[in-house]
Design a protein around this motif. Structure first.
Motif, PDB file in Angstrom:
ATOM      1  N   ARG A   1     -32.607   3.364  -0.100  1.00 42.47           N
ATOM      2  CA  ARG A   1     -32.507   4.818  -0.072  1.00 42.47           C
ATOM      3  C   ARG A   1     -31.127   5.301   0.363  1.00 42.47           C
ATOM      4  NH1 ARG A   1     -36.320   8.957   3.474  1.00 42.47           N
ATOM      5  NH2 ARG A   1     -35.178  10.854   2.882  1.00 42.47           N
ATOM      6  N   GLY A   2     -30.353   4.462   1.024  1.00 44.32           N
ATOM      7  CA  GLY A   2     -29.030   4.876   1.473  1.00 44.32           C
ATOM      8  C   GLY A   2     -29.050   5.649   2.774  1.00 44.32           C
ATOM      9  N   ASP A   3     -30.110   5.463   3.567  1.00 42.96           N
ATOM     10  CA  ASP A   3     -30.194   6.138   4.871  1.00 42.96           C
ATOM     11  C   ASP A   3     -29.980   5.162   6.023  1.00 42.96           C
ATOM     12  OD1 ASP A   3     -32.474   4.658   4.631  1.00 42.96           O
ATOM     13  OD2 ASP A   3     -33.830   6.247   5.308  1.00 42.96           O
TER      14      ASP A   3
ATOM     15  N   TRP B   1     -35.469   0.190   2.614  1.00 42.38           N
ATOM     16  CA  TRP B   1     -35.221  -0.483   1.351  1.00 42.38           C
ATOM     17  C   TRP B   1     -36.364  -1.448   1.063  1.00 42.38           C
ATOM     18  CZ3 TRP B   1     -32.228  -1.415   5.751  1.00 42.38           C
ATOM     19  CH2 TRP B   1     -32.292  -2.712   6.296  1.00 42.38           C
ATOM     20  N   VAL B   2     -36.403  -1.935  -0.185  1.00 40.22           N
ATOM     21  CA  VAL B   2     -37.430  -2.879  -0.619  1.00 40.22           C
ATOM     22  C   VAL B   2     -36.819  -4.277  -0.614  1.00 40.22           C
ATOM     23  CG1 VAL B   2     -38.872  -3.620  -2.558  1.00 40.22           C
ATOM     24  CG2 VAL B   2     -38.702  -1.183  -1.982  1.00 40.22           C
TER      25      VAL B   2
ATOM     26  N   TRP C   1     -40.939  -4.635   2.314  1.00 39.85           N
ATOM     27  CA  TRP C   1     -39.927  -3.596   2.514  1.00 39.85           C
ATOM     28  C   TRP C   1     -39.469  -3.597   3.962  1.00 39.85           C
ATOM     29  CZ3 TRP C   1     -44.948  -3.071   1.057  1.00 39.85           C
ATOM     30  CH2 TRP C   1     -45.843  -2.638   2.040  1.00 39.85           C
ATOM     31  N   HIS C   2     -38.394  -2.887   4.189  1.00 42.33           N
ATOM     32  CA  HIS C   2     -37.881  -2.676   5.541  1.00 42.33           C
ATOM     33  C   HIS C   2     -38.163  -1.234   5.934  1.00 42.33           C
ATOM     34  CE1 HIS C   2     -34.868  -1.958   8.729  1.00 42.33           C
ATOM     35  NE2 HIS C   2     -35.015  -3.253   8.993  1.00 42.33           N
TER      36      HIS C   2
ATOM     37  N   LEU D   1     -36.858   3.230  -2.841  1.00 39.81           N
ATOM     38  CA  LEU D   1     -36.212   2.465  -3.899  1.00 39.81           C
ATOM     39  C   LEU D   1     -35.421   3.371  -4.838  1.00 39.81           C
ATOM     40  CD1 LEU D   1     -36.154  -0.482  -5.027  1.00 39.81           C
ATOM     41  CD2 LEU D   1     -38.159   0.135  -6.411  1.00 39.81           C
ATOM     42  N   ARG D   2     -34.311   2.819  -5.330  1.00 43.20           N
ATOM     43  CA  ARG D   2     -33.572   3.400  -6.455  1.00 43.20           C
ATOM     44  C   ARG D   2     -33.320   2.274  -7.461  1.00 43.20           C
ATOM     45  NH1 ARG D   2     -28.761   6.659  -3.421  1.00 43.20           N
ATOM     46  NH2 ARG D   2     -28.870   4.843  -2.039  1.00 43.20           N
TER      47      ARG D   2
END
Length: 565
Positions: free
Chosen positions: A98-100, A104-105, A162-163, A168-169
């Motif tokens: 996600r970029g945060d 993420w997966v 996932w974390h 996801l992207r």
């Protein structure tokens, strides 16, 4: 039977075409925006009132940080689906968190489908469902190759681990054919059942109905008998349809629902139906609602006439429908069923642009342009006025028969050509009847290039050769080309009616001419574009001899004459 056959052919054609034609590999549309928001769906989405940065439409690689798809639940049953629109050869996938900094997966599985109903998982070398290693942080992009390319329209990402949260992207890598615009002007031709008469034809004409126009086609009648037709040229695979409303007035005119039919000859038509029309079960498709770009489930509308497509809800928003059953056709018609204000629309088609050698009845103006219809192909033709037509029928086995110039054969040997000479008049005329009134933009003439009728030099004695049923003698050392050199000009006319006496035709509807200046008249291929576009039923080629020549006999050899609009 033909309808079913076309569907089967389309399904087989798309995958098999990739092997020989598809040579490039790259992103298939998530990054570029070619894949629209409504083509992205998911099992669930984290509520926006809790986090506005979570949405299916944010599931695109390289979007700003903190944007992405976030599943509503922390579950291994969550998935993200991408509709590629038409079948693609998929070679790999890109994934990103996600970029945060926190979500993420770390592992995922991939499944694929051609119809969104029958799914298969990507497997490993043991035949088990393959679990891909995902990302190790929230920002990096991970490229995962497939062991073997696959053919699919729908790709689904299944979260496994996932974390912090399954966010996801993605992007899909591969090659995609048959998603290009086809049937566009000037090569594609648009016609209609009727058209409203705008001032000086400033709008509402059939040609204003192409998807890139800032006007629209407007039907003269306001009933369900109206249609707008696209002629794409040689039959090709159609995979999608596009529509918009009328853009050039303040009035709110657009088509809300329509049907699609297709044909190869304009006589036998088939209304588009999905393959599942044969099943009694109901069917649902991913499709955008009328007033938003987000994904939404709506039922297909079925009828005996065919599938009822959802149209537009405003003037300028483009509506796209990818076809679950692509079909092969030359002519495609849009039939408005419901409309807002008055019937007005702009349309477009997606599919496979025709490549390769033009099929019979089509031609290329030059080697890099698409195939367009040859209006003269196998049409009735004659030399001088039509009184002599029966004589040419009797002599059709001899050199010089008029129809050899429109038989579609580009064989430039003498015996495959038509001879136009002045044995019957000072200015002989070759005429082709196009059958109906046509808009003519230009003409191409292929000529004979040999030194003698049989392609060999002339030497010794008196030679003879058949011309229009006669045997013409020539003197020793005189080649047939000598008579061609006495030719000074070919003049092209396009007329609606023929003159009673066409010995010296000279019409006000001259398309263009070519002269012997710099030997332009003797080129293998002569292309003459009309000075202005003419409308008429007949195309005529008039030959003129060199003035004050030592010999009055001249000949023009027309091996093939092609006419385009």
């Amino acid at each position: 039977m033909w309808k079913v056959g076309v569907f089967v052919f389309a399904v087989i054609f798309v995958p098999s075409a990739f092997g020989g034609v598809c040579t490039t590999n790259g992103p298939l549309g998530m990054i570029t925006g070619v894949i629209q928001d409504w083509q992205i769906s998911a099992s669930s989405v984290y509520p926006q009132e809790w986090d506005r940065g979570c949405h299916e439409k944010y599931a695109r690689i390289y979007l700003p940080n903190k944007l992405g798809w976030c599943a509503k639940y922390k579950s291994s049953s969550e998935w993200l689906q991408v509709d590629l629109g038409v079948a693609a050869r998929v070679t790999g996938v890109l994934t990103q968190g996600r970029g945060d900094g926190t979500e993420w997966v770390t592992s995922f599985m991939v499944s694929y489908s051609m119809d969104a109903f029958h799914w298969n998982y990507v497997t490993d070398s043991y035949g088990n469902q393959r679990v891909f290693e995902g990302n190790t942080d929230s920002f990096s992009v991970k490229h995962s190759y497939l062991d073997r390319p696959l053919i699919a329209r729908f790709i689904k990402f299944h979260t496994v681990h996932w974390h912090r949260h399954p966010s996801l992207r993605v992007e899909v890598m591969g090659c995609q054919l048959c998603k290009e615009a086809i049937g566009l002007p000037p090569y594609g031709k648009i016609s209609s059942s009727s058209a409203r008469q705008a001032r000086k034809k400033s709008s509402c004409q059939p040609e204003d109905g192409n998807i890139f126009s800032q006007k629209a086609w407007c039907a003269k009648g306001q009933n369900d008998k109206q249609w707008l037709q696209v002629d794409v040229g040689p039959p090709t695979l159609v995979t999608g349809v596009l529509t918009k409303g009328r853009a050039d007035t303040r009035r709110k005119h657009w088509v809300e629902r329509f049907r699609v039919s297709y044909s190869n000859d304009t006589r036998l038509w088939y209304f588009y139906k999905d393959a599942d029309h044969l099943d009694p079960k109901s069917r649902w498709l991913w499709s955008p609602p009328f007033n938003t770009t987000s994904s939404h489930l709506i039922p297909d509308k079925y009828s005996e006439e065919g599938l009822l497509f959802g149209g537009n809800s405003d003037k300028n928003t483009q509506r796209t429908h990818f076809l679950n059953s692509p079909f092969v056709a030359r002519f495609v018609r849009f039939h408005p069923v419901e409309w807002h204000g008055k019937i007005s629309m702009r349309v477009g088609l997606l599919g496979c642009p025709f490549t390769g050698r033009c099929s019979q009845g089509f031609m290329r103006v030059n080697e890099d342009t698409p195939c367009v219809e040859n209006l003269a192909f196998k049409k009735e033709s004659w030399i001088n006025n039509k009184r002599h037509y029966k004589r040419h029928i009797r002599n059709q086995l001899q050199a010089g028969h008029a129809s050899r110039a429109v038989d579609g054969n580009l064989d430039l040997t003498f015996t495959s050509c038509t001879i136009l000479d002045n044995l019957y008049g000072d200015n002989p005329v070759w005429t082709v009847d196009l059958g109906t009134k046509q808009a003519v933009a230009g003409i191409i003439i292929y000529t004979w290039q040999g030194d003698s009728p049989d392609g060999t030099p002339i030497s010794g004695g008196i030679q003879s050769y058949p011309v229009q049923g006669h045997v013409q003698e020539r003197k020793e050392g005189t080649s047939f080309r000598e008579y061609m050199k006495n030719l000074d000009k070919l003049v092209i006319y396009v007329d609606e009616k023929l003159k009673d006496d066409d010995e010296t035709y000279a019409s006000g509807n001259m398309c263009n001419y070519v002269s012997s200046l710099n030997n332009a008249l003797f080129a293998r291929k002569i292309h003459m574009q009309c000075i202005r576009r003419h409308e008429g039923r007949y195309v005529l080629i008039e030959a003129w001899g060199v003035p004050n020549s030592w010999s009055r006999l001249f000949s023009a050899v027309l091996c093939e004459v092609q006419v385009y609009s």
